[in-house]
Design an enzyme around this catalytic site. Structure first.
Site, PDB file in Angstrom:
ATOM      1  N   TRP A 127      43.527  49.034  33.783  1.00 30.47           N
ATOM      2  CA  TRP A 127      44.423  48.375  34.815  1.00 30.47           C
ATOM      3  C   TRP A 127      45.630  47.627  34.186  1.00 30.47           C
ATOM      4  CZ3 TRP A 127      43.465  43.201  37.050  1.00 30.47           C
ATOM      5  CH2 TRP A 127      44.220  42.843  38.153  1.00 30.47           C
ATOM      6  N   ASP A 208      34.557  44.116  33.734  1.00 33.09           N
ATOM      7  CA  ASP A 208      35.452  43.905  34.920  1.00 33.09           C
ATOM      8  C   ASP A 208      34.673  44.872  36.190  1.00 33.09           C
ATOM      9  OD1 ASP A 208      37.267  43.783  37.079  1.00 33.09           O
ATOM     10  OD2 ASP A 208      38.927  44.473  35.789  1.00 33.09           O
ATOM     11  N   ALA A 210      35.251  45.511  39.980  1.00 33.29           N
ATOM     12  CA  ALA A 210      35.815  45.105  41.146  1.00 33.29           C
ATOM     13  C   ALA A 210      35.516  46.093  42.196  1.00 33.29           C
ATOM     14  CB  ALA A 210      37.196  45.286  40.640  1.00 33.29           C
ATOM     15  N   LYS A 243      37.627  44.240  47.534  1.00 40.42           N
ATOM     16  CA  LYS A 243      37.278  45.428  47.866  1.00 40.42           C
ATOM     17  C   LYS A 243      36.007  45.751  48.801  1.00 40.42           C
ATOM     18  CE  LYS A 243      40.833  46.679  45.103  1.00 40.42           C
ATOM     19  NZ  LYS A 243      41.592  45.576  44.659  1.00 40.42           N
TER      20      LYS A 243
END
Length: 394
Positions: A127, A208, A210, A243
């Site tokens: 990212w 991470d 997400a 999300k």
């Protein structure tokens, strides 16, 4: 003094949004911005979140601050959601943060507090904001090989070879599931091998996560993070609720730290609290309270899981449809990997020139590295995208 400020490079995805908005073609498709959209192009408020919002509003009697780490109940439900029983609860510290991005930033800060000389290892690609934050903070960043652009799959041998350069005290950033931007994930077995290397090197893993629930399911998507927690003496987890709870604008994130022992956890927690204090004092509460309400109420949890599963299956259906359409149009299995990728994104291996051709000739808006947001599609737009890819990509 402000005259000394230098212009900043525009954000590529925000530029895409503007270009797409100005395009008058009815057939245009925005595959750039990373938000989930339903079949009508709307990003809905989840039913469980809407119900929780009413409950919070009716029960709320004050807007006074919570605590530096946020409401402890939020940290508890996030620990259970992500880690379950993979590690003893008394080894886990947690702070609420402004979004998953805030959790990433605080994780980098905590790592620097523990080792000012650390290098942070990120996948190539990762990212873009990971690297941007590290650059802004002045933290050394090394890349490890990850994605094979030819096959659009993980090059695990190259990854492991790269990670041989990790030193004690370094941080290794891993994507827990639904790798952004590629959509290509490690297997659970491969995560275990990486965990062994990190332990051997004496490094610190930062996961991470997400998109839990967007890939293979809530439990399946958490399995790699739980495996790492069970194998490593310590680690960090940056979790986002944007999300999977659809609370994008509420900015709900959580940084969790697994300490080596329960005795050392309070010191870890105190350092995390301190980082919140100097960054923004008390973290935002409303979105975190919505998530806590949903995960504390069995009926709301069940509703949320059902709706989340519908979202996941919708994206998998779009992936399968697109792969099938491309197989028919190209008379090859070249794009079958799209059905195997997981999460919102896939990088399809197109060159920047081919991406530009798709935009100019077909009104397809994706990032120049060919990362596309699968959730930006619906069953009626998939054929148009397939036609654009087939006619634009060599």
């Amino acid at each position: 003094m402000l005259n000394n400020l230098k212009p900043q490079a525009p954000d590529a995805i925000l530029q895409l949004i503007t270009l797409c908005r100005e395009d008058t073609r009815a057939t245009k498709i925005d595959l750039g911005v990373g938000v989930y959209k339903d079949g009508t192009g709307n990003t809905p408020v989840m039913k469980a979140i809407r119900t929780a919002g009413k409950q919070v509003w009716d029960a709320e009697t004050t807007k006074v601050y919570t605590n530096l780490p946020g409401d402890p109940a939020f940290g508890n439900v996030m620990r259970d959601l992500v880690l379950a029983d993979s590690v003893s609860a008394d080894r886990v510290s947690a702070i609420a943060t402004p979004g998953g991005t805030g959790a990433i930033r605080q994780a980098f800060e905590l790592g620097r507090q523990a080792n000012p000389d650390m290098t942070v290892w990120t996948s190539n690609p990762t990212w873009p904001n990971h690297v941007a934050i590290l650059k802004f903070m002045g933290l050394p960043n090394s890349e490890y090989a990850y994605f094979d652009a030819e096959s659009c799959t993980v090059d695990f041998d190259a990854m492991m070879d790269s990670l041989k350069g990790v030193k004690a005290g370094d941080m290794v950033l891993l994507h827990g599931c639904c790798h952004n931007p590629t959509g290509a994930n490690l297997t659970l077995e491969q995560f275990g091998i990486v965990a062994d290397l990190i332990a051997e090197k004496g490094a610190l893993a930062l996961v991470d996560i997400a998109y839990q629930g967007f890939g293979d399911g809530l439990e399946e998507d958490a399995a790699p993070t739980r495996l790492l927690a069970s194998k490593l003496p310590e680690m960090l987890i940056a979790a986002s609720c944007s999300k999977n709870f659809g609370v994008y604008r509420e900015r709900v994130g959580c940084l969790m730290a697994v300490s080596e022992t329960a005795a050392s956890a309070p010191t870890t927690q105190a350092n995390m609290n301190y980082l919140n204090r100097i960054a923004f004092s008390f973290p935002p509460d409303h979105g975190a309270r919505l998530v806590t309400t949903v995960l504390s109420d069995p009926a709301l949890t069940a509703d949320w899981k059902t709706e989340l599963e519908d979202v996941r299956l919708s994206m998998l259906g779009l992936r399968t449809q697109l792969a099938d359409e491309l197989r028919q149009r190209t008379n090859s299995d070249r794009f079958d990997f799209i059905a195997e990728h997981r999460g919102m994104f896939s990088r399809i291996g197109a060159t920047p020139e081919e991406v530009l051709k798709m935009r100019e000739d077909f009104g397809i808006y994706m990032v120049s590295d060919s990362r596309m947001n699968i959730a930006g599609l619906n069953p009626t737009t998939v054929p148009h995208l397939a036609e654009a890819i087939a006619k634009s990509c060599k």
